[in-house]
Design a protein around this motif. Structure first.
Motif, mmCIF file in Angstrom:
data_model
loop_
_atom_site.group_PDB
_atom_site.id
_atom_site.type_symbol
_atom_site.label_atom_id
_atom_site.label_comp_id
_atom_site.label_asym_id
_atom_site.label_seq_id
_atom_site.Cartn_x
_atom_site.Cartn_y
_atom_site.Cartn_z
ATOM 1 N N ASN A 1 0.807 -1.224 0.000
ATOM 2 C CA ASN A 1 0.000 0.000 0.000
ATOM 3 C C ASN A 1 0.841 1.275 0.000
ATOM 4 O OD1 ASN A 1 1.021 -0.019 2.569
ATOM 5 N ND2 ASN A 1 -0.951 -0.204 3.622
ATOM 6 N N GLY A 2 2.152 1.120 -0.155
ATOM 7 C CA GLY A 2 3.020 2.293 -0.228
ATOM 8 C C GLY A 2 3.235 3.004 1.082
ATOM 9 N N SER A 3 2.844 2.396 2.199
ATOM 10 C CA SER A 3 2.993 3.028 3.514
ATOM 11 C C SER A 3 4.453 3.007 3.956
ATOM 12 C CB SER A 3 2.142 2.288 4.543
ATOM 13 O OG SER A 3 2.602 0.950 4.695
ATOM 14 N N GLN A 4 4.748 3.823 4.988
ATOM 15 C CA GLN A 4 6.092 3.767 5.578
ATOM 16 C C GLN A 4 6.441 2.340 5.995
ATOM 17 O OE1 GLN A 4 6.548 6.504 8.850
ATOM 18 N NE2 GLN A 4 5.433 8.147 7.812
ATOM 19 N N SER A 5 5.489 1.667 6.593
ATOM 20 C CA SER A 5 5.742 0.317 7.079
ATOM 21 C C SER A 5 6.075 -0.629 5.937
ATOM 22 C CB SER A 5 4.526 -0.181 7.855
ATOM 23 O OG SER A 5 4.748 -1.487 8.366
ATOM 24 N N ALA A 6 5.295 -0.578 4.877
ATOM 25 C CA ALA A 6 5.538 -1.471 3.738
ATOM 26 C C ALA A 6 6.907 -1.214 3.128
ATOM 27 C CB ALA A 6 4.438 -1.293 2.697
ATOM 28 N N LEU A 7 7.232 0.040 2.883
ATOM 29 C CA LEU A 7 8.500 0.368 2.238
ATOM 30 C C LEU A 7 9.691 0.019 3.125
ATOM 31 C CD1 LEU A 7 7.373 3.788 0.760
ATOM 32 C CD2 LEU A 7 7.781 1.678 -0.529
ATOM 33 N N ALA A 8 9.561 0.260 4.438
ATOM 34 C CA ALA A 8 10.659 -0.081 5.346
ATOM 35 C C ALA A 8 10.880 -1.583 5.371
ATOM 36 C CB ALA A 8 10.358 0.445 6.748
ATOM 37 N N HIS A 9 9.814 -2.370 5.328
ATOM 38 C CA HIS A 9 9.974 -3.819 5.315
ATOM 39 C C HIS A 9 10.595 -4.314 4.017
ATOM 40 C CE1 HIS A 9 7.248 -3.977 8.866
ATOM 41 N NE2 HIS A 9 7.952 -5.063 9.131
ATOM 42 N N VAL A 10 10.262 -3.687 2.897
ATOM 43 C CA VAL A 10 10.880 -4.066 1.628
ATOM 44 C C VAL A 10 12.397 -3.946 1.722
ATOM 45 C CG1 VAL A 10 11.162 -3.403 -0.788
ATOM 46 C CG2 VAL A 10 8.875 -3.512 0.208
ATOM 47 N N LEU A 11 12.873 -2.850 2.292
ATOM 48 C CA LEU A 11 14.315 -2.630 2.417
ATOM 49 C C LEU A 11 14.933 -3.516 3.489
ATOM 50 C CD1 LEU A 11 14.264 1.263 2.161
ATOM 51 C CD2 LEU A 11 15.059 -0.340 0.410
ATOM 52 N N ALA A 12 14.253 -3.673 4.618
ATOM 53 C CA ALA A 12 14.819 -4.425 5.734
ATOM 54 C C ALA A 12 14.987 -5.898 5.399
ATOM 55 C CB ALA A 12 13.934 -4.268 6.969
ATOM 56 N N PHE A 13 14.049 -6.465 4.647
ATOM 57 C CA PHE A 13 14.060 -7.900 4.370
ATOM 58 C C PHE A 13 14.528 -8.225 2.954
ATOM 59 C CE2 PHE A 13 10.439 -8.657 7.686
ATOM 60 C CZ PHE A 13 11.327 -8.322 8.697
ATOM 61 N N ASP A 14 15.131 -7.237 2.259
ATOM 62 C CA ASP A 14 15.694 -7.453 0.917
ATOM 63 C C ASP A 14 14.671 -8.037 -0.037
ATOM 64 O OD1 ASP A 14 18.249 -6.521 1.659
ATOM 65 O OD2 ASP A 14 18.762 -8.476 2.493
ATOM 66 N N LEU A 15 13.489 -7.441 -0.043
ATOM 67 C CA LEU A 15 12.440 -7.942 -0.933
ATOM 68 C C LEU A 15 12.629 -7.461 -2.365
ATOM 69 C CD1 LEU A 15 9.290 -7.471 1.350
ATOM 70 C CD2 LEU A 15 10.877 -9.403 1.208
ATOM 71 N N CYS A 16 13.332 -6.350 -2.547
ATOM 72 C CA CYS A 16 13.555 -5.814 -3.888
ATOM 73 C C CYS A 16 14.991 -6.090 -4.316
ATOM 74 C CB CYS A 16 13.258 -4.322 -3.914
ATOM 75 S SG CYS A 16 14.380 -3.331 -2.907
ATOM 76 N N SER A 17 15.245 -5.868 -5.574
ATOM 77 C CA SER A 17 16.595 -6.040 -6.101
ATOM 78 C C SER A 17 17.488 -4.879 -5.659
ATOM 79 C CB SER A 17 16.558 -6.104 -7.630
ATOM 80 O OG SER A 17 16.145 -4.838 -8.153
ATOM 81 N N GLN A 18 18.800 -5.099 -5.745
ATOM 82 C CA GLN A 18 19.739 -4.025 -5.413
ATOM 83 C C GLN A 18 19.513 -2.801 -6.294
ATOM 84 O OE1 GLN A 18 22.086 -3.618 -2.965
ATOM 85 N NE2 GLN A 18 21.143 -5.450 -2.076
ATOM 86 N N ALA A 19 19.170 -3.043 -7.561
ATOM 87 C CA ALA A 19 18.953 -1.921 -8.475
ATOM 88 C C ALA A 19 17.741 -1.090 -8.094
ATOM 89 C CB ALA A 19 18.795 -2.457 -9.906
ATOM 90 N N GLU A 20 16.765 -1.725 -7.433
ATOM 91 C CA GLU A 20 15.530 -1.029 -7.090
ATOM 92 C C GLU A 20 15.618 -0.325 -5.747
ATOM 93 O OE1 GLU A 20 10.714 -2.011 -6.825
ATOM 94 O OE2 GLU A 20 12.174 -3.635 -7.094
ATOM 95 N N ARG A 21 16.616 -0.632 -4.930
ATOM 96 C CA ARG A 21 16.678 -0.089 -3.568
ATOM 97 C C ARG A 21 16.682 1.439 -3.529
ATOM 98 N NH1 ARG A 21 17.607 -3.741 0.553
ATOM 99 N NH2 ARG A 21 18.270 -2.054 1.939
#
Length: 847
Positions: free
Chosen positions: A655-675
């Motif tokens: 949903n684009g929230s702070q929580s969602a985005l922080a978890h994407v970065l914390a748990f390496d859900l995205c690629s290095q290029a997308e970080r």
């Protein structure tokens, strides 16, 4: 240069324990002197000085070893260690460190098992007589099961022991909460020789547990020993303890109030000469099914003088101790027989001083009477949900005579800053308050030149310590529950600040006890009744807490003990994970107390992935390579499934929230290029929102991902904002501990540390600059954030190797950095000029 030598020896992470239930304990030591350990030799001897086990010369830098033989139970032992440096020099043998063993097998436990309170009872008294002669040591071991069946509360398994009328031990609540599912009993051990008499003696127990058993071993000068408690036990009722807690059907954790009528007391019941003819034979019970030593029962850890005492209503004194805490008041009074004195506890006073627009919930729904009378206690944050009883946190004392006496509860404790006293004939002659928690304080500390940040560290420290109550609890009043989700948000910070090696080991053992046969893990352990709620992020606390403990303590045996429970839980999650690795169910609470949280399905899958990644690491550490490979393969599927299900084609996550985005970065859900794009989106959300909107889970990951991205400036801004986030609690809510909500809702807890875990860790790791690079701090990273506007900062972390210190101070346009490392520790230091250097133990400075 000083020669390398060993000191501060611990046995199963405890200094000189009296009653181990693990008969092959872990023997650990710290080092002093210069150089690095290249080898060590450990010896264990019995009380007569005979060698029981020797490790031989062990090559390597490891500062721990498992005793190589199972020691006989009921014994007294000592061990020592000699270490060598790389040149073969040694500093001689350490001092001997004594310890004792209890029993690890309930079927071999030599004491009789006695039943707890029966129907309609909450507490029973027990006593037995025995004789003693020519004794040089006397070890009393008491095994206590979970709360009695009639006692819904888990806290009310507590006991008190008396020998010849004198109290045994200094604990206040002992042994602490127990998960009932495993039939485990916790064992407390005492040296009671100073209380023993030549000839006749009496041991008395009063308790509210399902089962209890006592073993007293008397040791003689020739090394022989005998079991002393071979006579019959007699049982009385509750005596002066009329009620131990409210029976309202919602008090699963108990210990929240007692009624003590001194007129019904059994005078001298635990001393020789008491007439026990009216008592009955004690009821024999089935033995416990497992035993664990409890080395850290709750004791008095601080004493507070009142900050103020006022009388807002005639006959009602309100005491402010100035600090929200867990414990109780002690007051010296004098009255008359039959006088009824009541002490009620609360976290706040009425009225709420904030403007009406800032008050989240109307008082009319939560308090008994309006308008509120200024200066009276506001008990709404300390009651159970839905409860409207102002006596939920209260103790009542009925006097037996007119003699001066000290009133304090024996089985009840409370979360409070304020207390209201009624029923007094005159003001108390003396009054103070005590803080009660498990003895986990260390030499860790933090200080800086920013008053608000120092104040927030105070809030975090006090909120955490007063929720380490034999298990890590959510709050010290309303629930006192061992929520796994709260613990995962706090474990890293608490391992920096407190001694939790034995504490977390015992709690994770109980999580294993509570685990279902199918691998299901309850989200609260212990709990007074079955709780079958499913929440993947919160259940993942089993794995995440164990990982934080591993990083802090470096104890491979700890991981090995708890890995089977982690593996069983992960296998359980396969039931609702599809072939592509996605889980569509299993998250109830999610990012609790958020202003805007991530989607629950997203969080469930994210935490399942994080647990899978860590299980691959843990399996590898334990040399289960095939299982590690299976977890890595599963993690690939999980990560791909999250990408398909929770990332839109245009790159938006959940949903684009702070929580969602922080978890994407914390748990390496995205690629290095997308970080970089995800980080930019997170920074943009923070700017637009103007405050933290995450709940406990999102806040736990938010600060670390900002720091790792080089945005400590944003963390500093969030932490130092006086109108939002944590600062709001200080400037608008007069908080002295962490709150459960960002808005300061007074119907919720005012002592809930879970939103402060990542902030406290940031104080030590970033402002203080101390981070473990290897488990157990064998290698430390020193890289402080020299925060603009701060003149200085200093942190000390008491590690398993000793104290690691880092401080920095501005000297004009330059910065002076000072570092101190214990022997056996190496640090990679980022100097103030940006350069890097590796240093060993000792003191170092750069300008």
């Amino acid at each position: 240069m000083s020669q390398l030598s060993a000191h501060t020896l611990t046995t199963d992470a405890v200094v000189e324990p009296l009653g181990l239930t693990r008969l092959q304990p872990v023997l650990s030591w710290r080092l002093r002197g210069t150089g690095r350990q290249a080898a060590a030799t450990v010896e264990v001897q019995d009380v007569l000085g005979s060698l029981v086990w020797s490790s031989g010369r062990l090559s390597g830098a490891a500062q721990r070893v498992v005793c190589g033989c199972a020691l006989p139970p009921g014994g007294r032992y000592a061990w020592r260690v000699r270490v060598e440096d790389a040149d073969g020099n040694d500093g001689g043998w350490s001092a001997w460190s004594a310890f004792g063993t209890a029993w690890d097998d309930p079927t071999a436990w030599p004491g009789v098992w006695l039943a707890g309170p029966g129907e309609g009872q909450q507490l029973v008294h027990l006593r037995t007589a025995f004789t003693a002669a020519r004794v040089v040591s006397a070890r009393l071991h008491i095994a206590v099961g979970a709360a009695a069946a009639g006692n819904q509360s888990l806290r009310m398994n507590a006991f008190e022991a008396f020998l010849n009328g004198e109290r045994v031990g200094d604990e206040v609540v002992s042994p602490g909460q127990i998960a009932p599912e495993g039939g485990r009993a916790l064992v407390r051990s005492f040296e009671v020789l100073p209380l023993l008499r030549q000839g006749g003696n009496v041991l008395g127990l009063r308790h509210a547990a399902s089962v209890i058993s006592a073993v007293l071993v008397l040791y003689h000068e020739d090394g022989s020993s005998r079991l002393a408690l071979d006579g019959p036990w007699r049982q009385g009722g509750g005596g002066a303890f009329v009620q131990l807690w409210p029976r309202d059907g919602r008090d699963e954790q108990g210990g929240k109030g007692e009624i003590h009528d001194a007129r019904q007391d059994y005078a001298c019941w635990a001393a020789p000469g008491f007439d026990e003819s009216a008592w009955s034979p004690a009821v024999i019970a089935a033995p416990a099914r497992a035993l664990s030593a409890q080395h850290q029962p709750m004791t008095v850890q601080a004493v507070h003088a009142p900050r103020s005492i006022n009388e807002p209503l005639p006959g009602r004194l309100v005491v402010d101790i100035g600090q929200n805490t867990h414990g109780f008041l002690r007051l010296r009074v004098r009255g008359a027989a039959g006088d009824r004195i009541t002490v009620r506890y609360a976290e706040n006073l009425l009225p709420d001083p904030r403007p009406v627009a800032e008050i989240p919930v109307a008082w009319k729904d939560n308090i008994v009477a309006l308008p509120p009378i200024a200066g009276t206690i506001d008990w709404t944050s300390t009651r159970n949900h839905g409860q409207k009883d102002p006596d939920a946190q209260s103790d009542t004392f009925i006097l037996a005579d007119d003699q001066p006496q000290v009133l304090a509860p024996r089985f009840a404790t409370h979360g409070f800053r304020y207390a209201e006293i009624s029923g007094l004939r005159s003001p108390p002659a003396d009054l103070d308050a005590v803080t009660v928690h498990s003895p986990v304080l260390t030499g860790s500390s933090f200080a800086c030149s920013h008053p608000l940040l120092e104040r927030l560290h105070h809030l975090a420290h006090w909120s955490m310590r007063t929720n380490l109550l034999s298990v890590p609890t959510d709050c010290p009043h309303r629930e006192r529950n061992g929520w796994l989700g709260d613990a995962l948000c706090l474990a890293q910070a608490e391992c920096l600040m407190f001694d939790l090696a034995a504490f977390l080991d015992l709690w994770l053992t109980q999580i294993g006890d509570a685990q279902g046969a199918d691998g299901f893990v309850p989200i609260v352990v212990p709990f007074g009744k079955h709780i079958g709620l499913q929440d993947l992020p919160w259940q993942s606390g089993l794995v995440l807490v164990a990982w934080d403990a591993w990083e802090a303590h470096g104890d491979r045996d700890f991981l090995a003990r708890h890995y089977p429970a982690m593996r069983r839980w992960w296998d359980f999650t396969r039931r609702f994970t599809d072939a592509e690795g996605h889980c569509a169910e299993g998250t109830m609470w999610g990012d609790w107390v958020c202003l805007e949280g991530a989607g629950k399905p997203f969080l469930g899958n994210a935490y399942l992935l994080r647990s899978t990644d860590l299980l691959a690491e843990i399996a590898g550490i334990l040399d289960h390579q095939s299982e590690a490979a299976a977890y890595r393969s599963a993690a690939i599927r999980h990560r791909a499934a999250i990408l398909r299900q929770h990332r839109s084609p245009d790159g938006a996550w959940d949903n684009g929230s702070q929580s969602a985005l922080a978890h994407v970065l914390a748990f390496d859900l995205c690629s290095q290029a997308e970080r970089p794009a995800v980080l930019a989106a997170l920074v943009g959300r923070l700017a637009r929102d103007g405050r933290i909107t995450t709940g406990c889970l999102g806040t736990w990951v938010l600060l670390p991902v900002l720091s790792e991205a080089g945005r400590d400036d944003l963390v500093l801004g969030l932490a130092s904002d006086p109108e939002h986030n944590w600062g709001y609690w200080v400037t608008r809510c007069d908080a002295t501990t962490g709150l459960e909500t960002w808005t300061g809702d007074r119907t919720q807890s005012y002592n809930h540390p879970f939103l402060m875990g990542s902030l406290a860790a940031w104080f030590y790791r970033r402002l203080g600059g101390i981070t473990p690079l290897e488990p157990g701090y064998a290698m430390v990273g020193i890289a402080p954030y020299y925060a603009p506007g701060l003149d200085h900062a200093a942190a000390t972390v008491e590690t398993v190797r000793g104290l690691v210190r880092c401080s920095w101070r501005r000297q004009g346009a330059r910065i002076e950095l000072e570092v101190e490392l214990p022997a056996g520790c190496t640090a990679q230091v980022q100097r103030p000029d940006g350069g890097h250097v590796t240093v060993g133990s000792g003191r170092h400075s750069w300008l």
